[in-house]
Design an enzyme around this catalytic site. Structure first.
Site, PDB file in Angstrom:
ATOM      1  CG  ASP A 197      10.497  12.876   8.092  1.00 23.41           C
ATOM      2  OD1 ASP A 197      10.454  13.898   7.396  1.00 23.41           O
ATOM      3  OD2 ASP A 197      10.603  11.560   7.346  1.00 23.41           O
ATOM      4  CB  ILE A 244      -0.958   0.104   1.277  1.00 21.93           C
ATOM      5  CG1 ILE A 244      -0.325  -0.246   2.544  1.00 21.93           C
ATOM      6  CG2 ILE A 244      -2.237  -0.961   0.823  1.00 21.93           C
ATOM      7  CD1 ILE A 244      -1.195  -0.142   3.665  1.00 21.93           C
ATOM      8  CB  VAL A 252       3.525   0.197   4.075  1.00 20.50           C
ATOM      9  CG1 VAL A 252       2.493   0.070   5.351  1.00 20.50           C
ATOM     10  CG2 VAL A 252       4.709   1.108   4.499  1.00 20.50           C
ATOM     11  CE  LYS A 262       6.851   2.057   7.922  1.00 25.36           C
ATOM     12  NZ  LYS A 262       7.062   3.278   8.411  1.00 25.36           N
ATOM     13  N   GLY A 294       8.192   3.903   0.837  1.00 22.97           N
ATOM     14  CA  GLY A 294       8.703   4.959   1.427  1.00 22.97           C
ATOM     15  C   GLY A 294      10.288   4.767   1.651  1.00 22.97           C
ATOM     16  N   GLY A 295      10.926   5.909   2.281  1.00 24.90           N
ATOM     17  CA  GLY A 295      12.395   5.810   2.365  1.00 24.90           C
ATOM     18  C   GLY A 295      12.773   4.481   3.242  1.00 24.90           C
TER      19      GLY A 295
END
Ligand code: NAG
Ligand code: NAG
Ligand code: NAG
Ligand code: NAG
Length: 717
Positions: free
Chosen positions: A554, A432, A440, A454, A435-436
């Site tokens: 972040d 879904i 996920v 994740k 990311g870095g």
């Protein structure tokens, strides 16, 4: 003669009836086909319009009556559930429309489906109350309305569904108390109503549901004490009453539930002491009593619980000696005492090192390390919504028994294999977001619960020092409990796999919602102001209620996730630190371009004020509908005198009309402008922001349409 006449009449009557039946039957078949056709759901996919029985997901009997509808996982929302005229389909046996993007309310025509045995409308956007006509479906064995936006009370007519085996109403907005009539559903084995807004007591009639194996009432506002009748549910393996408002002591009858593997009573106001009968629960794997008011000593017979993996007694009022089985076992990975074990050198976590501790205060400050994991949560999540097509990294599957480094608590029954099965070995279809830090995946566990997994891109798993700090940090991040922080349930390190398990957030990230023209409108001013408050409270908690404070590092709109009710959750607290436990607050790679505080470029020192800045940017973004970009630059110049508030607000929404809403919007912008001050010392703390939200501020002197950003920037808070 009379006889002959009467028999002829009889024959005529019979023939007449039969032909009437045929005609009625035929027109009923036509009506069923029409009902399907009129819904428009099949027309694009199934061009053979002549035979509705051949359409996808339709089951008919020999007489061509529709007996079943089973559609799942359509890519595009198909519309309103009311488009299907249910009263035309009286032969339906099962109706399964799961994850179809259905909206609207469940019509009271549902009551005409008296032959229905399975009704599954889970994972849609259904609204309004459950009609009481549902009580007519007396043949139902399976009722699943999980993950919708249903409101109102659970109709007490549900008590008529005496054949029900499986009842799941979780993740809705159901209110009022749990009807005591639920106690008549004596065939139930599975009862989940978690994540609603139910109030009042747990009805003692639940004690009649003696076949129950799963009972989950968590995440409601149920109050009163746990009824002692719960002890009659001797088949229970899973009992979750966490996140409620339960008071009183734990009933000793809990000790009768000898098949329990998972018992979670955390986040309530349960007092009294831990009944020693808990020692009878020999199959327990997870015992979570954290965040209550439990006093007294830890019963020493808990040591009989040989299968226990997680024992969490944190945030209580326990006293006395730490039983020796805890001090002796605390460094075994399968025996998790949450923040009390395996924490040599951490002040406040001295249980393991001091085997002869005489007093156990389990009210523990959240340590620095907490901050690592929470960071992780949202980062990759945030991106999920629109990025399903991105390719996750592929990893060879290599499952050897015994090389599992650690598993997690969740409900005590998830295993590595469950995640592999649920994601079909991390198949891209379940991905879904990317990311870095990793990809996920959405995973539905055997218990029906959905989690986000994740999978981290990481190769250093084999380094023992890395492993140790990783495990310590994850465990502490698991303890973060705030209603606006995405919960980390656990982790797994397995050969080349390394993954973290989080609460699943239905609506994806704030960023993706604001970027979608339709969804952005759904986020009206009231919801946006609410998301601002959610973020502020979460950050204030991490900065000010945790010792030492936890800095996110972040914050961006990708890291603010939304649940089905569009409540905001901060995710990915702690990620940066988790993945690099040796780094101090001096760091090179943090933050997302566009959200990083200006001073960071020079000092490289991360402080809380960096989070405050990023928060301010996200707050502005929430109100203007896109990243503020140059607006921030122009704000620092004198030009901002000319920028009017009404001109920057998200134009996809009409300007707020209600005075209170308008005030709130102004207030959010005002606070956001304070937060993005270029001088970190001049920014408020998150605590100040959070406190301000609870107080009344003076409204600017100008009327709404005449307020300029310059005026707001210079107004006293
Ligand atoms: C639904 O079907 C019933 C029975 O076939 C019919 O009487 C009714 O008018 C229909 N309703 C709508 C809205 O089409
Ligand atoms: C439970 O909550 C309801 C309101 O939601 C209240 O009326 C009732 O008094 C509460 N009961 C207890 C025992 O606190
Ligand atoms: C527990 O709380 C209840 C009220 O919720 C109170 O009546 C009772 O005295 C408390 N018991 C203890 C041991 O503190
Ligand atoms: C706990 O760790 C210590 C030192 O690391 C070791 O000596 C001891 O055997 C371990 N205890 C258990 C029960 O594993």
């Amino acid at each position: 003669m009379e006889c002959v006449v009467s028999s002829v009449v009889a024959v005529l009557v019979v023939v007449h009836t039969v032909s009437m039946t045929h005609a009625a039957d035929h027109s009923q078949v036509v009506a069923e086909a029409d009902a399907l056709r009129n819904s428009g759901w099949w027309i694009w996919r199934d061009p053979d319009t002549s035979n509705h029985c051949s359409w996808s997901g339709i089951t008919c009997n020999e007489a061509k009556h529709v007996t079943g509808i089973r559609l799942r996982n359509y890519q595009e929302p198909i519309g309103e559930v009311s488009e299907l005229n249910l009263s035309s389909l009286p032969s339906l046996n099962f109706l399964i429309l799961s994850r179809m993007g259905l909206s609207g309310s469940i019509s009271d025509q549902i009551g005409s489906l008296t032959k229905l045995t399975i009704l599954d409308l889970s994972h849609n956007q259904l609204t309004d109350p459950i009609p009481h006509q549902i009580g007519s479906l007396t043949k139902l064995t399976h009722l699943d309305l999980f993950d919708n936006q249903l409101t109102g009370p659970i109709p007490h007519q549900i008590g008529s569904l005496t054949k029900l085996i499986h009842l799941d109403l979780s993740s809705n907005q159901l209110t009022d108390s749990l009807p005591h009539q639920i106690g008549t559903l004596t065939e139930l084995t599975y009862l989940h109503v978690s994540s609603n807004e139910l109030t009042g007591p747990i009805p003692s009639s639940l004690g009649r549901l003696t076949k129950l194996t799963h009972l989950d009432l968590s995440y409601n506002q149920l109050n009163g004490s746990i009824p002692h009748q719960i002890g009659t549910l001797i088949e229970l393996t899973y009992l979750d009453l966490s996140w409620g408002e339960l008071t009183g002591a734990m009933p000793s009858s809990l000790g009768c539930l000898t098949k329990l593997t998972s018992l979670d009573l955390s986040m309530n106001q349960i007092n009294g002491s831990i009944p020693p009968e808990i020692g009878n629960l020999k199959d327990l794997v997870t015992l979570d009593l954290s965040n209550n008011l439990i006093s007294g000593e830890i019963p020493s017979n808990l040591k009989i619980l040989k299968r226990l993996w997680l024992l969490d007694l944190s945030y209580n009022r326990l006293s006395g000696n730490v039983p020796s089985f805890i001090t002796n076992n605390c460094n075994q990975t399968t025996f998790d005492l949450s923040q009390n074990d395996d924490l040599e050198g951490h002040p406040g976590y001295s249980i393991c090192t001091g085997g002869h501790a005489t007093s156990l205060t389990l009210i523990i400050s959240l340590p620095l390390t907490l901050f690592f994991v929470a960071l992780i949560l949202g980062f990759a999540f945030g991106l999920w919504w629109k990025k399903r097509q991105l390719q996750p990294e592929s990893m060879p599957v290599k499952k050897r028994r015994g090389d599992l480094f650690s598993i997690w608590d969740y409900d005590g029954r998830i295993a590595f294999e469950d995640i592999i099965l649920a994601t079909e070995d991390f198949d891209i279809r379940y991905c879904i977001g990317v990311g870095g830090y990793g990809s996920v995946y959405r995973a539905q566990l055997p218990s029906g619960k959905v989690v986000a997994v994740k999978k981290l891109h990481r190769s250093e798993i084999d380094e023992p020092t890395y492993l140790r700090s990783f495990k310590n940090e994850v465990r502490m991040l698991e303890q973060i409990r705030h209603r606006n922080i995405v919960k980390l349930h656990g982790y797994c390190l397995h050969n080349r796999y390394m993954f973290l398990i989080y609460m699943y957030m239905e609506r994806g990230s704030l960023y993706s919602m604001l970027s979608d023209e339709v969804e952005a409108v759904e986020l009206d001013w009231v919801k946006r102001v609410n998301i601002f408050k959610n973020m502020a409270h979460a950050l204030s908690y991490m900065h000010h209620d945790c010792i030492p404070p936890i800095i996110h590092r972040d914050i961006s709109s990708n890291n603010i996730l939304l649940d089905s009710k569009l409540e905001g959750f901060v995710s990915d607290f702690g990620t940066a630190r988790l993945l690099d436990p040796d780094s101090s607050n001096q760091t090179l790679v943090v933050g997302t371009y566009g959200y990083i505080a200006p001073e960071l470029a020079c000092t490289m020192v991360v402080t809380e004020k960096c989070d405050v800045y990023s928060f301010g940017v996200v707050a502005l973004e929430t109100m203007i509908g896109k990243h503020p970009g140059e607006l921030i630059t122009s704000l620092s110049s004198s030009l901002c005198q000319d920028i009017m508030l009404r001109d920057v607000l998200d134009s996809r929404l009409s300007l707020p009309e209600d005075l209170q809403v308008a005030k709130d919007v102004v207030f959010v912008i005002l606070l956001a402008l304070k937060c993005i001050h270029s001088n970190p010392q001049s920014r408020p703390t998150m605590q100040q922001v959070s406190y301000k939200l609870l107080s009344n501020i003076p409204f600017p002197k100008s009327p709404f349409y005449a307020i300029s950003l310059h005026e707001l920037k210079n107004q006293e808070m």
